[in-house]
Design an enzyme around this catalytic site. Structure first.
Site, PDB file in Angstrom:
ATOM      1  N   GLU A   1      36.198  41.100  37.069  1.00 23.22           N
ATOM      2  CA  GLU A   1      34.741  41.375  37.494  1.00 23.22           C
ATOM      3  C   GLU A   1      33.927  40.685  36.225  1.00 23.22           C
ATOM      4  O   GLU A   1      34.232  40.884  35.349  1.00 23.22           O
ATOM      5  CB  GLU A   1      34.554  42.939  37.502  1.00 23.22           C
ATOM      6  CG  GLU A   1      33.268  43.244  37.750  1.00 23.22           C
ATOM      7  CD  GLU A   1      32.912  44.703  37.770  1.00 23.22           C
ATOM      8  OE1 GLU A   1      32.916  45.373  38.781  1.00 23.22           O
ATOM      9  OE2 GLU A   1      32.909  45.371  36.863  1.00 23.22           O
TER      10      GLU A   1
ATOM     11  N   TYR B   1      26.244  39.693  40.758  1.00 14.45           N
ATOM     12  CA  TYR B   1      27.541  40.396  40.565  1.00 14.45           C
ATOM     13  C   TYR B   1      28.602  39.469  41.343  1.00 14.45           C
ATOM     14  O   TYR B   1      28.290  39.073  42.476  1.00 14.45           O
ATOM     15  CB  TYR B   1      27.618  41.732  41.221  1.00 14.45           C
ATOM     16  CG  TYR B   1      28.769  42.398  41.431  1.00 14.45           C
ATOM     17  CD1 TYR B   1      29.155  43.386  40.416  1.00 14.45           C
ATOM     18  CD2 TYR B   1      29.665  42.228  42.295  1.00 14.45           C
ATOM     19  CE1 TYR B   1      30.315  44.160  40.357  1.00 14.45           C
ATOM     20  CE2 TYR B   1      31.030  42.735  42.200  1.00 14.45           C
ATOM     21  CZ  TYR B   1      31.278  43.634  41.308  1.00 14.45           C
ATOM     22  OH  TYR B   1      32.533  44.308  41.176  1.00 14.45           O
TER      23      TYR B   1
END
Ligand code: ADP
Ligand code: MG
Length: 388
Positions: A198, A110
């Site tokens: 993101e 992530y």
């Protein structure tokens, strides 16, 4: 404004961030064969282009091994309503799908960039435990989340990228690639005036390549004046009425209620909506006509409000600060000559020359209720909507 995954990936490519080979976005099953060809050899992944995460678990991301499988998936996915934890129970209709080449995945990581309001600068957030929701991770394993504050004037420094790379266990020979990628993500954030960039997941392939498999970009509307590309983009979240309002410079957000509200100033609009609720009704919209409540702008606002068939009464609540109330009253009356109301109208004016303004309205002979205060206006509008 939220960008779709394929729009985000297109920007990533421009910033040198590796993304999977793609066949692009399609809106019709007939476009699939060409898209598969553009993406290269299978397997492929078909991804619903909706503004919500959690698509994977909800059936919005599917792997196809053969063109036949891909066709079946596309046929099912296009037009379906995708319901994920982020969409609400009504879900979002899938109008387009992205056709990417599927990647082999060894690990999912992530990484994102957000604005840290406390530090007053962008911060890179990363975790070796990708693929899962970061909110969940933050709750249960906060120590697994890395943070790296970024100086907006210089971007991410090489030593910061290296620090992240070591913590994320990036293969040593790919340190350079990862640094480029992490720097690229930060540069997207700074370059686009984003509030979020993101990548979840960022993957490591069996060949140790580092690739951004997903892209979520949210830009800050306050920077639209210097972001021509973003300003020219279609806002996928806006309804047709909201898009129409934006074109003529009116802030409009459609809601579920029956009372159309026309107000000048966002604060007053919020107060008006609260008052309508308190009086037992519910607003059909948030609408801020802006500073110049002139005939043209008021006419356009009426036209937009009345296109919403749920509207059973219209409440005009305008404060004459810089504008005088008599000028506003003339604006309202001028607009009423051009639009057919069809529903009861309640008008409340306050501010400079309010007496003159009200007198103009009352003497005009036009059918409307002139209210004395916001509370009076809200009650009258709710009552009128109830009768209508
Ligand atoms: P969402 O975040 O909406 O669930 P993602 O794009 O992150 O959607 O996809 C969900 C999962 O699907 C990923 O975590 C990954 O495991 C898999 N996936 C997505 N794109 C690809 C791809 N190009 N190749 C292989 N697997 C993929
Ligand atoms: Mg994702």
């Amino acid at each position: 404004m939220k960008l779709l995954e394929h729009e985000g990936k297109e920007i990533f490519r421009r910033y040198g961030i590796p993304v999977p080979p793609t066949g692009g976005v399609i809106a019709k099953p007939a476009q699939l064969t060409a898209a598969l060809k553009r993406a290269g050899k299978g397997p492929w992944v078909i991804k619903a282009q909706v503004l919500a995460g959690g698509r994977g678990k909800a059936g919005g991301v599917k792997i196809a091994k053969t063109p036949k499988e891909a066709a079946e998936i596309v046929k099912k996915m296009l037009g379906m309503r995708l319901i994920t934890p982020q969409t609400g129970e009504k879900g979002i209709k899938v109008d387009t799908v992205l056709v990417d080449k599927a990647s082999d995945i060894t690990r999912e990581i992530y990484i994102s960039v957000v604005l840290d309001r406390k530090l007053g600068c962008p911060v890179v957030i990363a975790s070796a435990e990708g693929g899962v929701e970061i909110e969940e991770l933050a709750k249960h394993k906060p120590h697994a989340i890395l943070r790296e504050a970024v100086d907006p004037s210089s971007g991410l420094k090489a030593f910061q990228a290296r620090r992240l790379a070591f913590a994320l266990r990036i293969p040593a020979e790919k340190l350079g690639d990862f640094t480029k990628l992490a720097t690229g993500i930060v540069n997207v954030f700074l370059g686009l005036d984003a509030s979020l960039v993101e990548v979840n997941p960022l993957i490591i392939t069996p060949k140790n390549e580092v690739i951004a498999l997903d892209a979520k970009v949210i830009t800050d509307d306050n920077a639209l004046f210097r972001q021509k590309d973003t300003a020219a983009r279609e806002d996928h979240e806006a309804t047709p009425l909201e898009k129409e309002a934006k074109k003529v410079g009116i802030s409009y957000i459609g809601l579920d209620g029956t009372i159309g509200c026309m107000v000048n100033g966002a604060g007053l609009a919020m107060a008006t909506m609260d008052s309508v609720n308190l009086a037992g009704g519910s607003p059909a919209n948030f609408l801020d006509v802006g500073g110049g409540a002139n005939v043209e702008q008021v006419t356009r606002a009426f036209q937009i409000i009345l296109k919403d068939k749920k509207v059973k009464a219209v409440l005009v609540n305008i404060f004459g600060g810089i504008m005088r109330c008599d000028v506003i009253a003339e604006g309202v009356l001028g607009a009423l000559k051009k639009v057919k109301m069809g529903v009861p109208l309640v008008v409340r004016l306050e501010g400079t020359n309010v007496k003159e303004g009200k007198m103009l309205l009352e003497r005009s002979g036009v059918k409307m209720t002139v209210a004395d205060s916001l509370w009076d206006a809200a009650k009258k509008a709710v009552a009128a909507a109830g009768r209508n």
